[in-house]
Design a protein around this motif. Structure first.
Motif, PDB file in Angstrom:
ATOM      1  N   GLY A   1       0.819  -1.201   0.000  1.00 57.03           N
ATOM      2  CA  GLY A   1       0.000   0.000   0.000  1.00 57.03           C
ATOM      3  C   GLY A   1       0.854   1.252   0.000  1.00 57.03           C
TER       4      GLY A   1
ATOM      5  N   TRP B   1       1.250   3.735   2.215  1.00 54.98           N
ATOM      6  CA  TRP B   1       1.997   4.044   3.427  1.00 54.98           C
ATOM      7  C   TRP B   1       3.133   3.062   3.638  1.00 54.98           C
ATOM      8  CZ3 TRP B   1       2.096   8.578   5.130  1.00 54.98           C
ATOM      9  CH2 TRP B   1       0.965   9.388   5.178  1.00 54.98           C
ATOM     10  N   GLY B   2       2.920   1.799   3.282  1.00 59.05           N
ATOM     11  CA  GLY B   2       4.012   0.830   3.375  1.00 59.05           C
ATOM     12  C   GLY B   2       5.148   1.167   2.434  1.00 59.05           C
TER      13      GLY B   2
ATOM     14  N   ALA C   1      -0.695  -5.545   8.497  1.00 58.27           N
ATOM     15  CA  ALA C   1      -0.511  -6.287   7.249  1.00 58.27           C
ATOM     16  C   ALA C   1       0.439  -5.551   6.309  1.00 58.27           C
ATOM     17  CB  ALA C   1      -1.864  -6.509   6.572  1.00 58.27           C
ATOM     18  N   ALA C   2       0.322  -4.224   6.241  1.00 59.92           N
ATOM     19  CA  ALA C   2       1.220  -3.439   5.394  1.00 59.92           C
ATOM     20  C   ALA C   2       2.655  -3.531   5.892  1.00 59.92           C
ATOM     21  CB  ALA C   2       0.769  -1.980   5.366  1.00 59.92           C
TER      22      ALA C   2
ATOM     23  N   ARG D   1      -2.118   0.607  13.168  1.00 56.86           N
ATOM     24  CA  ARG D   1      -3.277   0.731  12.284  1.00 56.86           C
ATOM     25  C   ARG D   1      -3.321  -0.301  11.155  1.00 56.86           C
ATOM     26  NH1 ARG D   1      -7.543   3.663  13.751  1.00 56.86           N
ATOM     27  NH2 ARG D   1      -7.943   4.122  11.548  1.00 56.86           N
ATOM     28  N   ASN D   2      -2.171  -0.750  10.683  1.00 57.14           N
ATOM     29  CA  ASN D   2      -2.158  -1.633   9.510  1.00 57.14           C
ATOM     30  C   ASN D   2      -0.977  -2.603   9.570  1.00 57.14           C
ATOM     31  OD1 ASN D   2      -2.536  -2.809   7.025  1.00 57.14           O
ATOM     32  ND2 ASN D   2      -2.480  -0.904   5.847  1.00 57.14           N
TER      33      ASN D   2
ATOM     34  N   TYR E   1       2.999   3.793  13.674  1.00 55.60           N
ATOM     35  CA  TYR E   1       1.637   4.012  13.165  1.00 55.60           C
ATOM     36  C   TYR E   1       1.122   2.770  12.439  1.00 55.60           C
ATOM     37  CZ  TYR E   1      -2.131   5.771  10.222  1.00 55.60           C
ATOM     38  OH  TYR E   1      -3.323   5.937   9.581  1.00 55.60           O
ATOM     39  N   LEU E   2       1.960   2.180  11.555  1.00 55.11           N
ATOM     40  CA  LEU E   2       1.519   1.004  10.806  1.00 55.11           C
ATOM     41  C   LEU E   2       1.334  -0.206  11.716  1.00 55.11           C
ATOM     42  CD1 LEU E   2       3.594   1.264   7.501  1.00 55.11           C
ATOM     43  CD2 LEU E   2       1.154   1.631   7.809  1.00 55.11           C
TER      44      LEU E   2
END
Length: 292
Positions: free
Chosen positions: A29, A31-32, A210-211, A207-208, A203-204
């Motif tokens: 993604g 952000w990743g 997986a990323a 929130r994410n 942050y990732l």
């Protein structure tokens, strides 16, 4: 004038970094893919800073409060600008977001003059505006444009904030060791990327996740992107330590023809006649900004 070839080198490495990030975008993604340039660039940035510091006779560190403040502000503003750019692209199109981001060039001149005491001549101002117009024409999307609410504000905001972050990086480099701009710039890159790596990774992870896992899984491609990103940032920061941000940002648009050549060879992309003319107009503005 050594900052001019340094800027050209930075632009070429930035194109290479973007090409490497493009292959990672699908799984990680946006952000990743953004994290890649910080996380995998940090080890290279540390090596570059260490070598430059050891190879610079008389280098003296001045880690004062203004240095840390400028690093932190620039790091945060750059991430915020990325978020605004992604928002603009989501609410309109990728091409339109890219076009609006070009507002960063005149903003770099404005912020430098208003807040940081930069002095540039009228030819440089004119060249910056001409290059901005050429870039907008070069990147403006063809056909029907879909524009959702807030897209323009987000796009122009990203350009303004990117320009402000660049000026913060310049101030940080000048504060750390103004007598040795190259070594100081590379240390600044290391500190900024460390701040950004910690912030965006946290942050990732929250929130994410997986990323974050996708970024780690693509480590082979990510290493290339990290190296090119750290090297490009080192050259950008060095150029901005030697010259106000506005002219550096103007010369940096040489990235566009380099990207066009890379796109043609790597991705079979083509430029239209209108885009070619816009590219020539941009080149005129770049020359004026560099020599003004």
């Amino acid at each position: 004038m050594i900052w001019i070839p340094i800027t050209v080198g930075a632009a070429a490495l930035q194109v290479a970094r973007n090409a490497a990030q493009r292959s990672i975008m699908g799984g990680a993604g946006p952000w990743g893919a953004t994290l890649v340039r910080f996380l995998f660039g940090l080890p290279f940035a540390a090596v570059f800073a260490g070598v430059a510091w050891l190879a610079t006779p008389g280098a003296a560190a001045h880690p004062t409060a203004p240095f840390w403040l400028a690093c932190a502000a620039g790091a945060g503003l750059q991430i915020a600008a990325t978020a605004a750019l992604l928002t603009a692209m989501h609410r309109s199109t990728f091409a339109l977001g890219t076009a609006m981001q070009q507002s960063g060039l005149p903003f770099a001149l404005v912020w430098g003059a208003l807040f940081f005491g930069d002095h540039v001549g009228p030819i440089t101002w004119a060249g910056g505006l001409i290059a901005s117009a050429g870039l907008a024409a070069l990147t403006w999307p063809r056909g029907e444009v879909v524009m959702r609410r807030g897209a323009v504000l987000a796009g122009l905001g990203s350009g303004a904030v990117f320009a402000l972050s660049a000026n913060c990086f310049r101030q940080a480099s000048l504060a750390f060791d103004p007598a040795h701009p190259a070594a100081s710039a590379l240390v600044t890159v290391m500190v900024v990327q460390a701040i950004q790596t910690v912030g965006l990774t946290s942050y990732l992870a929250w929130r994410n996740p997986a990323a974050l896992r996708a970024v780690v899984a693509a480590w082979r491609h990510s290493l290339g992107a990290g190296f090119c990103g750290a090297a490009a940032s080192g050259l950008w920061f060095t150029a901005m330590a030697l010259s106000p941000v506005g002219p550096v940002r103007a010369v940096g648009v040489v990235e566009m023809p380099i990207a066009a050549l890379a796109g043609r060879r790597l991705f079979q992309e083509r430029l239209t006649a209108l885009q070619a003319v816009a590219g020539l107009i941009t080149a005129v503005g770049v020359v004026m900004a560099a020599l003004g």
